[in-house]
Design a protein around this motif. Structure first.
Motif, mmCIF file in Angstrom:
data_model
loop_
_atom_site.group_PDB
_atom_site.id
_atom_site.type_symbol
_atom_site.label_atom_id
_atom_site.label_comp_id
_atom_site.label_asym_id
_atom_site.label_seq_id
_atom_site.Cartn_x
_atom_site.Cartn_y
_atom_site.Cartn_z
ATOM 1 N N THR A 1 1.166 -1.101 -0.051
ATOM 2 C CA THR A 1 0.042 0.120 -0.035
ATOM 3 C C THR A 1 0.855 1.153 0.124
ATOM 4 N N ASN A 2 0.147 2.240 -0.419
ATOM 5 C CA ASN A 2 0.810 3.415 -0.518
ATOM 6 C C ASN A 2 -0.257 4.437 0.286
ATOM 7 N N PRO A 3 -0.445 4.553 1.537
ATOM 8 C CA PRO A 3 -1.587 5.036 2.094
ATOM 9 C C PRO A 3 -1.677 6.648 2.125
ATOM 10 N N PRO A 4 -2.490 7.475 2.091
ATOM 11 C CA PRO A 4 -2.442 9.019 2.123
ATOM 12 C C PRO A 4 -1.641 9.451 3.270
ATOM 13 N N PHE A 5 -0.950 10.419 3.069
ATOM 14 C CA PHE A 5 -0.341 11.148 4.317
ATOM 15 C C PHE A 5 -0.696 12.498 4.136
ATOM 16 N N GLY A 6 -0.458 13.204 5.670
ATOM 17 C CA GLY A 6 -0.491 14.576 5.332
ATOM 18 C C GLY A 6 -1.874 15.038 5.989
ATOM 19 N N GLY A 7 -2.798 14.244 6.004
ATOM 20 C CA GLY A 7 -4.005 14.366 6.338
ATOM 21 C C GLY A 7 -4.401 14.232 7.861
ATOM 22 N N LYS A 8 -5.522 14.821 8.165
ATOM 23 C CA LYS A 8 -6.025 14.682 9.746
ATOM 24 C C LYS A 8 -7.126 14.012 9.692
ATOM 25 N N GLU A 9 -7.352 13.158 10.815
ATOM 26 C CA GLU A 9 -8.669 12.662 11.226
ATOM 27 C C GLU A 9 -9.127 12.900 12.371
ATOM 28 N N ASN A 10 -10.655 13.059 12.805
ATOM 29 C CA ASN A 10 -11.034 13.633 13.961
ATOM 30 C C ASN A 10 -10.761 12.614 15.005
ATOM 31 N N PRO B 1 -5.207 1.892 19.336
ATOM 32 C CA PRO B 1 -4.525 2.029 20.642
ATOM 33 C C PRO B 1 -3.838 3.149 20.689
ATOM 34 N N VAL B 2 -3.042 3.942 19.711
ATOM 35 C CA VAL B 2 -2.214 4.773 19.855
ATOM 36 C C VAL B 2 -3.049 5.938 19.221
ATOM 37 N N SER B 3 -3.295 6.944 20.171
ATOM 38 C CA SER B 3 -4.439 8.147 19.403
ATOM 39 C C SER B 3 -3.463 9.231 18.931
ATOM 40 N N ALA B 4 -3.748 9.384 17.525
ATOM 41 C CA ALA B 4 -3.135 10.606 16.657
ATOM 42 C C ALA B 4 -3.998 10.952 15.713
ATOM 43 N N ASN B 5 -3.773 12.154 14.888
ATOM 44 C CA ASN B 5 -4.660 12.644 14.017
ATOM 45 C C ASN B 5 -3.955 12.465 12.752
ATOM 46 N N ALA B 6 -2.721 12.000 12.407
ATOM 47 C CA ALA B 6 -1.960 12.045 11.298
ATOM 48 C C ALA B 6 -2.360 10.689 10.611
ATOM 49 N N THR B 7 -2.870 10.886 9.402
ATOM 50 C CA THR B 7 -3.117 9.570 8.834
ATOM 51 C C THR B 7 -2.438 8.795 8.370
ATOM 52 N N GLU B 8 -1.104 9.122 8.325
ATOM 53 C CA GLU B 8 -0.082 8.081 8.033
ATOM 54 C C GLU B 8 0.227 7.379 8.975
ATOM 55 N N LEU B 9 0.231 7.780 10.464
ATOM 56 C CA LEU B 9 0.490 6.833 11.424
ATOM 57 C C LEU B 9 -0.878 5.914 11.736
ATOM 58 N N LEU B 10 -1.955 6.266 11.502
ATOM 59 C CA LEU B 10 -3.188 5.542 11.687
ATOM 60 C C LEU B 10 -3.325 4.467 10.823
ATOM 61 N N PHE B 11 -2.955 4.523 9.506
ATOM 62 C CA PHE B 11 -2.762 3.593 8.561
ATOM 63 C C PHE B 11 -1.794 2.576 9.104
ATOM 64 N N LEU B 12 -0.454 3.008 9.537
ATOM 65 C CA LEU B 12 0.541 2.171 9.944
ATOM 66 C C LEU B 12 -0.117 1.149 11.157
ATOM 67 N N GLU B 13 -0.680 1.863 11.975
ATOM 68 C CA GLU B 13 -1.412 0.985 13.075
ATOM 69 C C GLU B 13 -2.549 -0.153 12.495
#
Length: 509
Positions: free
Chosen positions: A289-298, A306-318
């Motif tokens: 995959t090449n997930p979107p990065f630079g975005g923000k989630e609510n 488990p690890v709260s963050a608003n960065a899409t790239e980190l959420l996709f890694l989780e």
């Protein structure tokens, strides 16, 4: 029809659609052409399936029936012979009848199909959205003439159409920055698929599939081992899974899979990050995959991780970490912005989690401009697998040609630029299998000790030891932090100066 003539005809169809009032933009005319190609391809495939069923003394039930089959309504719309043996042409529908049938009957019928996975794929393409349709019936007829001449029972025609369709998607990515977010350069994809090395029987998942470049490349790679009807059925129905948030790339991706020969791809249109990773049930052998990065989630979306963050790239890694099977052979190849590698805080926590539960095998740093022209963000490739983390991680840099400072639209990244990293990886693979020596350190490849990565706070950034004598510019995010801090300091100094002036003797001119 020759490959050259067919290619020219498809580009001519694009020119016709581009002149239409409803299809002026590249996204519109590619979408329109795509669904016409899909219907023509499906019609011929159904004839093949029906013939195979007849040879088995079975009855075939068509996915698209009666007047809605391409061969029936296009024959009437163009006034053509249905078969070469027919002595007379079918009476041609007038303009209003043809346009009325497509708009008021055909598209609603296709959007309402159900009852089998194949029909639901079709309904997913035509339902829940406004299907782009020519404003001019004469433009529609001209394009129907072109598409109807394609012979999808001919392997050369299939190859030419799928190749041209890929070129169209590439043009879409390079000419429309909004579309670029779901188009990954194919040389990057092909290298990643080679490293991951998917095999028949393994499931392949892309949680941000866009136009399905990774899934198509994985299929092309895997089908070289197809030997039996069972192998074919596995690849067709039980191998490829994707999710895409936006409707247009989901449509183009589904059609991309179908035109390359996967008739029943499981492509879901949904926001992947809405799935609660703590209760995730469906897991996969391989994720590419090449997930979107630079975005923000609510904050509501963040609760799914488990690890709260608003960065899409980190959420996709989780999400990926949770969606890989627990088997030792489960593995992933993904694109990440380089900031993911060195950032701390929540990023550091997830990277610690990664090194605890997986074996980070290789990190490949991509040159500037790899995703030009729609993104200048410098990126890297992560390759990891289930199992105990090894003592070392292989790092490599894709080398820019000497004459370039960065890749660009006019000078894009190509397969040849991966030659060196591919050769080192092949050596590494042979070494892991006990068939060769450990790769030697080069100017652009080296090993990082896992304990050193841990000591520096799970900073996984590529720090090439051979470039210490060369000045290396800080990452953009580091430069931005410095600018913000300097501006804050300047602001404080100005406030202090103003206060002193206010307390001093007023200037009386």
């Amino acid at each position: 029809m020759s490959k050259e003539q067919l290619t020219n005809d498809i580009w001519r169809a694009c020119d016709i659609l581009r002149r239409d009032n409803n299809c002026g933009g590249i996204m519109e005319y590619i979408e329109h052409l795509a669904w016409l190609l899909f219907l023509k391809f499906l019609d011929e495939q159904e004839d093949t399936f029906a013939l195979e069923a007849e040879l088995r003394n079975e009855k075939y039930h068509y996915m698209i029936e009666g007047e809605y089959r391409w061969s029936n309504w296009v024959t009437k719309g163009l006034g053509k012979k249905k078969k070469q043996s027919d002595k007379r042409n079918t009476p041609e529908w007038d303009a209003d009848t043809l346009m009325g049938f497509v708009k008021e009957k055909l598209i609603p019928y296709l959007a309402s199909l159900s009852g089998s996975p194949e029909r639901e794929v079709i309904a997913g393409i035509f339902g829940g959205r406004t299907v782009i349709l020519c404003d001019s019936v004469y433009n529609l007829k001209d394009v129907l003439e072109i598409v109807d001449r394609i012979d999808f029972s001919n392997s050369d025609d299939i190859y030419t159409v799928s190749h041209t369709y890929e070129n169209l998607l590439q043009r879409l990515g390079s000419e429309n920055k909004m579309a670029g977010e779901f188009y990954t350069p194919r040389p990057v994809i092909r290298f990643m698929v080679e490293v991951i090395d998917p095999k028949i029987g393994e499931t392949v998942y892309d949680p941000a599939c866009g136009t399905c470049g990774f899934l198509v490349a994985a299929y092309e790679y895997m089908k070289q081992w197809e030997q039996t009807i069972r192998d074919r059925d596995i690849l067709q129905r039980h191998t490829f899974f994707g999710q895409e948030k936006k409707p247009l790339p989901a449509l183009l991706g589904t059609m991309n899979m179908v035109l390359h020969g996967v008739l029943v791809p499981d492509i879901q249109r949904k926001n992947t990050l809405e799935e609660d990773t703590r209760t995730a049930i469906k897991k996969y052998d391989i994720i590419l995959t090449n997930p979107p990065f630079g975005g923000k989630e609510n904050k509501q979306i963040q609760k799914n991780f488990p690890v709260s963050a608003n960065a899409t790239e980190l959420l996709f890694l989780e999400h990926i970490i949770k969606k890989l099977k627990t088997d030792d052979n489960a593995r992933c190849g993904m694109v990440v912005p380089e900031g993911t590698l060195f950032r701390s805080g929540a990023f550091g926590t997830v990277k610690e989690w990664l090194l605890n539960d997986f074996n980070l095998v290789m990190v490949v740093s991509l040159p500037p401009g790899t995703f030009a022209p729609y993104s200048d963000v410098k990126a890297a490739l992560l390759f990891f697998e289930r199992g105990k983390q090894g003592d070392e991680v292989l790092y490599q840099e894709v080398v820019l040609p000497e004459e370039l400072k960065k890749f660009s639209k006019g000078n894009p990244i190509d397969d040849i630029h991966f030659r060196q990293v591919r050769e080192i990886w092949q050596q590494m693979k042979a070494y892991q299998q006990g068939k060769g020596k450990k790769p030697e350190i080069t100017e652009f490849s080296w090993f990082e000790k896992t304990e050193d990565l841990i000591k520096r706070g799970f900073d996984l950034a590529a720090k090439n030891p051979t470039t210490t004598e060369r000045e290396k510019l800080p990452e953009p995010s580091v430069l931005l932090d410095r600018i913000i801090k300097n501006n804050e300091k300047l602001h404080q100094n100005l406030l202090s100066l103003k206060q002193k002036l206010d307390e001093g003797v007023k200037w009386d001119g």
